[in-house]
Design a protein around this motif. Structure first.
Motif, PDB file in Angstrom:
ATOM      1  N   TRP A 163     -12.284  18.257   2.174  1.00 54.78           N
ATOM      2  CA  TRP A 163     -11.872  17.712   0.879  1.00 54.78           C
ATOM      3  C   TRP A 163     -12.427  16.295   0.757  1.00 54.78           C
ATOM      4  O   TRP A 163     -12.249  15.456   1.641  1.00 54.78           O
ATOM      5  N   GLU A 164     -13.100  16.014  -0.358  1.00 55.71           N
ATOM      6  CA  GLU A 164     -13.589  14.678  -0.665  1.00 55.71           C
ATOM      7  C   GLU A 164     -12.733  14.099  -1.787  1.00 55.71           C
ATOM      8  O   GLU A 164     -12.509  14.751  -2.809  1.00 55.71           O
ATOM      9  N   VAL A 165     -12.243  12.874  -1.590  1.00 55.14           N
ATOM     10  CA  VAL A 165     -11.290  12.284  -2.519  1.00 55.14           C
ATOM     11  C   VAL A 165     -11.799  10.934  -2.997  1.00 55.14           C
ATOM     12  O   VAL A 165     -12.342  10.145  -2.203  1.00 55.14           O
ATOM     13  N   THR A 166     -11.624  10.673  -4.278  1.00 57.79           N
ATOM     14  CA  THR A 166     -11.910   9.359  -4.852  1.00 57.79           C
ATOM     15  C   THR A 166     -10.655   8.839  -5.549  1.00 57.79           C
ATOM     16  O   THR A 166      -9.855   9.610  -6.083  1.00 57.79           O
ATOM     17  N   VAL A 167     -10.494   7.542  -5.528  1.00 54.66           N
ATOM     18  CA  VAL A 167      -9.432   6.872  -6.276  1.00 54.66           C
ATOM     19  C   VAL A 167     -10.100   5.902  -7.242  1.00 54.66           C
ATOM     20  O   VAL A 167     -10.807   4.979  -6.808  1.00 54.66           O
ATOM     21  N   ASP A 168      -9.938   6.169  -8.504  1.00 52.35           N
ATOM     22  CA  ASP A 168     -10.598   5.378  -9.558  1.00 52.35           C
ATOM     23  C   ASP A 168     -12.110   5.352  -9.354  1.00 52.35           C
ATOM     24  O   ASP A 168     -12.764   4.321  -9.564  1.00 52.35           O
ATOM     25  N   VAL A 209      -0.574  14.575   6.333  1.00 46.73           N
ATOM     26  CA  VAL A 209       0.822  14.183   6.481  1.00 46.73           C
ATOM     27  C   VAL A 209       1.679  15.441   6.515  1.00 46.73           C
ATOM     28  O   VAL A 209       1.235  16.532   6.148  1.00 46.73           O
ATOM     29  N   SER A 210       2.925  15.283   6.948  1.00 48.22           N
ATOM     30  CA  SER A 210       3.868  16.401   6.970  1.00 48.22           C
ATOM     31  C   SER A 210       4.023  16.964   5.557  1.00 48.22           C
ATOM     32  O   SER A 210       4.078  16.195   4.583  1.00 48.22           O
ATOM     33  N   PRO A 211       4.099  18.298   5.413  1.00 45.91           N
ATOM     34  CA  PRO A 211       3.961  19.352   6.425  1.00 45.91           C
ATOM     35  C   PRO A 211       2.561  19.969   6.414  1.00 45.91           C
ATOM     36  O   PRO A 211       2.402  21.157   6.184  1.00 45.91           O
ATOM     37  N   GLY A 212       1.532  19.152   6.620  1.00 47.20           N
ATOM     38  CA  GLY A 212       0.156  19.623   6.619  1.00 47.20           C
ATOM     39  C   GLY A 212      -0.554  19.404   5.304  1.00 47.20           C
ATOM     40  O   GLY A 212      -1.525  20.095   5.000  1.00 47.20           O
ATOM     41  N   PHE A 213      -0.071  18.424   4.490  1.00 52.10           N
ATOM     42  CA  PHE A 213      -0.660  18.164   3.187  1.00 52.10           C
ATOM     43  C   PHE A 213      -1.773  17.129   3.277  1.00 52.10           C
ATOM     44  O   PHE A 213      -1.887  16.370   4.255  1.00 52.10           O
ATOM     45  N   LEU A 214      -2.573  17.069   2.211  1.00 52.21           N
ATOM     46  CA  LEU A 214      -3.627  16.077   2.041  1.00 52.21           C
ATOM     47  C   LEU A 214      -3.000  14.824   1.431  1.00 52.21           C
ATOM     48  O   LEU A 214      -2.208  14.913   0.493  1.00 52.21           O
ATOM     49  N   ALA A 215      -3.368  13.647   1.944  1.00 53.07           N
ATOM     50  CA  ALA A 215      -2.792  12.403   1.430  1.00 53.07           C
ATOM     51  C   ALA A 215      -3.845  11.307   1.422  1.00 53.07           C
ATOM     52  O   ALA A 215      -4.812  11.343   2.206  1.00 53.07           O
ATOM     53  N   VAL A 216      -3.657  10.320   0.526  1.00 51.27           N
ATOM     54  CA  VAL A 216      -4.548   9.159   0.443  1.00 51.27           C
ATOM     55  C   VAL A 216      -3.710   7.918   0.194  1.00 51.27           C
ATOM     56  O   VAL A 216      -2.566   7.998  -0.309  1.00 51.27           O
ATOM     57  N   ILE A 258      -6.720   9.930  -9.212  1.00 55.69           N
ATOM     58  CA  ILE A 258      -7.115  10.512  -7.933  1.00 55.69           C
ATOM     59  C   ILE A 258      -7.845  11.817  -8.215  1.00 55.69           C
ATOM     60  O   ILE A 258      -7.327  12.684  -8.926  1.00 55.69           O
ATOM     61  N   ALA A 259      -9.047  11.952  -7.677  1.00 54.02           N
ATOM     62  CA  ALA A 259      -9.840  13.166  -7.848  1.00 54.02           C
ATOM     63  C   ALA A 259     -10.207  13.707  -6.480  1.00 54.02           C
ATOM     64  O   ALA A 259     -10.779  12.992  -5.650  1.00 54.02           O
ATOM     65  N   THR A 316       0.860  -1.181   0.000  1.00 51.06           N
ATOM     66  CA  THR A 316       0.000   0.000   0.000  1.00 51.06           C
ATOM     67  C   THR A 316       0.892   1.225   0.000  1.00 51.06           C
ATOM     68  O   THR A 316       1.823   1.335   0.801  1.00 51.06           O
ATOM     69  N   LEU A 317       0.606   2.119  -0.923  1.00 52.23           N
ATOM     70  CA  LEU A 317       1.411   3.327  -1.074  1.00 52.23           C
ATOM     71  C   LEU A 317       0.607   4.549  -0.644  1.00 52.23           C
ATOM     72  O   LEU A 317      -0.615   4.476  -0.453  1.00 52.23           O
ATOM     73  N   ALA A 318       1.277   5.668  -0.493  1.00 52.90           N
ATOM     74  CA  ALA A 318       0.629   6.926  -0.109  1.00 52.90           C
ATOM     75  C   ALA A 318       0.990   8.001  -1.124  1.00 52.90           C
ATOM     76  O   ALA A 318       2.140   8.102  -1.557  1.00 52.90           O
ATOM     77  N   VAL A 319      -0.008   8.789  -1.513  1.00 50.40           N
ATOM     78  CA  VAL A 319       0.186   9.911  -2.427  1.00 50.40           C
ATOM     79  C   VAL A 319      -0.262  11.183  -1.710  1.00 50.40           C
ATOM     80  O   VAL A 319      -1.383  11.248  -1.183  1.00 50.40           O
ATOM     81  N   ALA A 320       0.619  12.167  -1.670  1.00 49.17           N
ATOM     82  CA  ALA A 320       0.299  13.458  -1.053  1.00 49.17           C
ATOM     83  C   ALA A 320      -0.006  14.482  -2.128  1.00 49.17           C
ATOM     84  O   ALA A 320       0.671  14.528  -3.163  1.00 49.17           O
ATOM     85  N   LEU A 321      -1.030  15.264  -1.906  1.00 48.83           N
ATOM     86  CA  LEU A 321      -1.349  16.401  -2.761  1.00 48.83           C
ATOM     87  C   LEU A 321      -0.806  17.658  -2.098  1.00 48.83           C
ATOM     88  O   LEU A 321      -1.044  17.888  -0.906  1.00 48.83           O
TER      89      LEU A 321
END
Length: 721
Positions: free
Chosen positions: A648-653, A662-669, A678-679, A635-640
């Protein structure tokens, strides 16, 4: 003895002339005319400012764009602020929203800049009219109201963000919301006075109070204090009961009208509105400020103490007369001075208020100004009454003498203010000439605007300095902000939790550019730059470089998980992560903020740190295609690279997922290995529209029941009788 004729057009000895009655209005008109001419530079739309006006302009433009795009204009994402922030969720926005509605109604014929600066100009020039109308409604004489209105434009202090126009003009702080709030504070005091005294005008009082709260939340607290003083000091103690009932009714109606902002604000501000933990306040009195305040430095700093004299005369007059208006003005002034000077920022009182540290000490300075205007009016009226006792100073002769006397009294203040605004005019002209003469600047700015994606860096910016100055008071970063370009530098407001991290990017550290998705750099053409910067354009004194980054999204490794309920812990941990080189390692900490700590499951770092395959970024949404050839089952993590916020509402596929910080205060999934879409989309607070509709229903109900609104107070009066 024959009676004189009193035919049409004839003035009798017993009938005062128009001038004898209305000469104070002539004085107000003269003061307004001077300011109307002196403040013309405030209408300039081609020369940006370095103060809060830029931030407010972005809010108006963002609201207009949200309306045009069909988004909710009551709560939307503004990507240009810090690393993005939902400003309307936390910040008073009624004036900005109204200007945006006017802009849309004009179909773009009038620019946002023209509307914004034009409205500011009208507020600045029209302040005496608001004061005059409000004081008359409160029961002050015409002389008191007119001189108070004229004096309201003439304060000068040590740039302390009070009633002085240094707080609002382009050369000053540009406090647009406060400028609106000052007008509404006077209007609200007037409408509340009428309602508490006479039991009528509930709708006007509630609407003005709600408008004040929606225009400046902190002034809502100020008006709450002043409302209590109105209740206690406005009439005989025997009427406290019905007056309290009337105040409660007005407060409840206004609370419902403003609930669409207040309730979401209260529910989320404690967690997500920055308290600026990097700013430390002592919460102790400042003896220098105390001495300056008590010596008149809040009215006439550096000039003849003409307004201070009127305040002193007003205090004496209030002590002698002791009527309801005088009691409220004088006692209210003393209370506001006390609240300002004791500075209870770090006390229990300060922690109970829904605002960051420092609110009481700064904002009650404006309350001092409002009450001082009322006291100055009392002083002017007392002086006029003394003059009117002289038999020869009556009628037209007395009016001429009064106009000359008060005109001469205010002349030192007018002269000083004219000089202050003249300097502003010179700055505007010099800046305009510098912009026209700057070699290559227009070409570089045009190329930046045509560049899509990422943020722009034009060097570290503080309130006092910047590396590329244009003319006497502008930076290249100011020009970029004026064009709506997302920049990295000095945060405009510091309301986002991580905003204090965006200060300076080390020139030789490509990881920091990548961390904040800085893809464009504007720099002096004679500067030596690191090799990873790719030249795009050199024009005159300026150069444009491109920076290769991984895009708006980045694979990160999650090597730790922590929980906290404290903003200072969160901020300083982010700051330590940046200082320790976390941007280069791509290894981050997952934060459970305001929720219980859950078990940590590490997320491996994608081999090779791939770039974003494709991205589509708007002001309210981000869509990216990413891919990583990691081992199956990982399982990987992607930060925006934007501020985390729970809305923020997020969908993957196409499938909804739960984002996290996550550091430094970013959105991640979390994502699985392979290619994914990723939307992310910012969604307005769900309570906004229902509460707004409730407020509109209440407005209609109050309009229909206006003749019955005073029934509870009348019942109390009958019960007491």
């Amino acid at each position: 003895m024959e009676r004189p004729e009193t035919g049409r057009g004839t003035t009798t000895a017993a009938t005062p002339t128009w001038f004898a009655t209305w000469w104070p209005m002539v004085l107000v008109g003269m003061v307004m005319l001077v300011h109307a001419v002196a403040l013309v530079p405030e209408l300039a739309t081609d020369v940006p400012t370095r103060n809060d006006s830029m931030f407010h302009l972005l809010m108006v433009r963002g609201a207009s764009d949200a309306l045009a795009a069909g988004s909710n204009p009551l709560d939307f994402w503004i990507p240009q602020l810090e690393l993005g922030f939902p400003q309307f969720l936390y910040y008073q926005h009624l004036p900005h929203l109204l200007l945006a509605l006017v802009h849309r109604a004009c179909f773009g014929i009038v620019s946002v800049e023209t509307l914004f600066h034009g409205f500011r100009y009208l507020l600045l020039v029209g302040m005496p009219l608001t004061v005059l109308w409000s004081m008359r409604r409160m029961g002050f004489s015409l002389v008191a109201s007119a001189i108070g209105g004229a004096a309201s434009m003439l304060f000068v202090a040590d740039n302390r963000m009070g009633l002085e126009y240094n707080s609002y003009v382009s050369r000053g702080y540009g406090l647009f919301s406060q400028l609106v709030a000052i007008h509404l504070t006077f209007i609200t005091l007037a409408t509340l006075t009428v309602t508490l005294r006479e039991g009528r005008g509930y709708a006007a009082a509630a609407l003005s109070l709600a408008a004040l709260v929606l225009s400046h939340l902190l002034f809502g607290v100020i008006i709450a204090v002043l409302s209590v003083l109105l209740w206690l000091l406005g009439d005989h103690p025997r009427t406290w009961g019905p007056r309290l009932v009337r105040l409660a009714v007005v407060g409840m109606v206004a609370g419902v009208l403003a609930s669409y902002m207040l309730i979401p604000f209260v529910l989320s501000s404690k967690a997500w509105l920055s308290t600026m933990p990097w700013v430390k306040l002592s919460g102790t009195p400042s003896w220098r400020v105390t001495e300056q305040t008590l010596s008149g430095g809040m009215y006439d700093l550096g000039r003849l103490p003409v307004l201070t004299f009127l305040v002193a005369a007003g205090v004496v007059a209030a002590a002698i007369s002791r009527d309801a208006r005088s009691r409220f003005a004088a006692v209210g002034l003393l209370v506001c001075v006390a609240l300002y000077l004791v500075r209870p920022d770090a006390t229990v009182l300060g922690r109970l208020l829904p605002a960051h540290n420092g609110f009481v000490s700064y904002r009650f300075l404006s309350a001092i100004g409002v009450l001082s205007v009322l006291v100055m009016g009392l002083g002017a009226d007392a002086l006029w009454r003394l003059m009117a006792r002289v038999p020869t100073l009556r009628g037209t002769t007395g009016a001429v003498v009064g106009l000359l006397a008060f005109g001469l009294l205010l002349t030192p203040a007018l002269v000083e203010r004219w000089g202050y605004y003249r300097d502003q005019r010179d700055v505007v002209e010099e800046s305009r000439a510098a912009l026209a003469a700057a070699p290559g600047l227009a070409e570089v700015l045009a190329r930046v605007e045509a560049t899509s994606g990422g943020r722009v860096y034009a060097g570290p910016v503080t309130t006092r300095s910047c590396p590329m100055r244009v003319g006497p008071g502008l930076c290249v970063s100011d020009l970029l902000n004026a064009r709506g370009v997302s920049t990295v530098g000095n945060p405009m407001q510091g309301l986002a939790l991580s905003s204090g991290l965006i200060k300076e990017i080390p020139a030789g550290n490509p990881a920091m550019y990548d961390l904040f998705d800085v893809r464009t750099v504007v720099i002096g053409s004679d500067r030596v730059v690191p090799s990873f910067l790719q030249p795009v354009l050199k024009a005159g004194d300026y150069a444009l470089y491109a920076v290769p980054t991984s895009g708006v999204a980045q694979y990160v490794g999650v090597n730790a998980r922590r929980a906290t309920n404290r903003q200072d812990t969160l901020y300083f941990a982010h700051d330590a992560w940046v200082r320790a080189g976390g941007a280069a390692s791509h290894l981050v900490t997952r934060w459970d903020y305001r929720v219980p700590l859950a078990p940590h499951v590490p997320r491996a770092l994608c081999p090779g740190n791939p770039r974003t395959v494709r991205e589509e970024v708007t002001s309210q949404s981000v869509m990216v295609d990413v891919g990583c050839a990691a081992p199956s089952g990982d399982t990987l993590a992607v930060a925006l690279k934007m501020s985390y916020h729970p809305q923020w509402e997020v969908t993957v596929d196409g499938a909804a997922v739960q984002p996290y910080m996550v550091s430094p205060g970013f959105l991640a999934v979390d994502v699985a290995p392979g290619a994914h879409r990723i939307a992310a989309r910012y969604r307005a607070h769900p309570a906004k529209l229902p509460l707004l509709l409730l407020g509109l229903v209440v407005v209609v109900a109050v309009a229909l029941l206006k003749d019955r609104m005073d029934a509870p107070a009348q019942w109390w009066l009958r019960r007491v009788a």
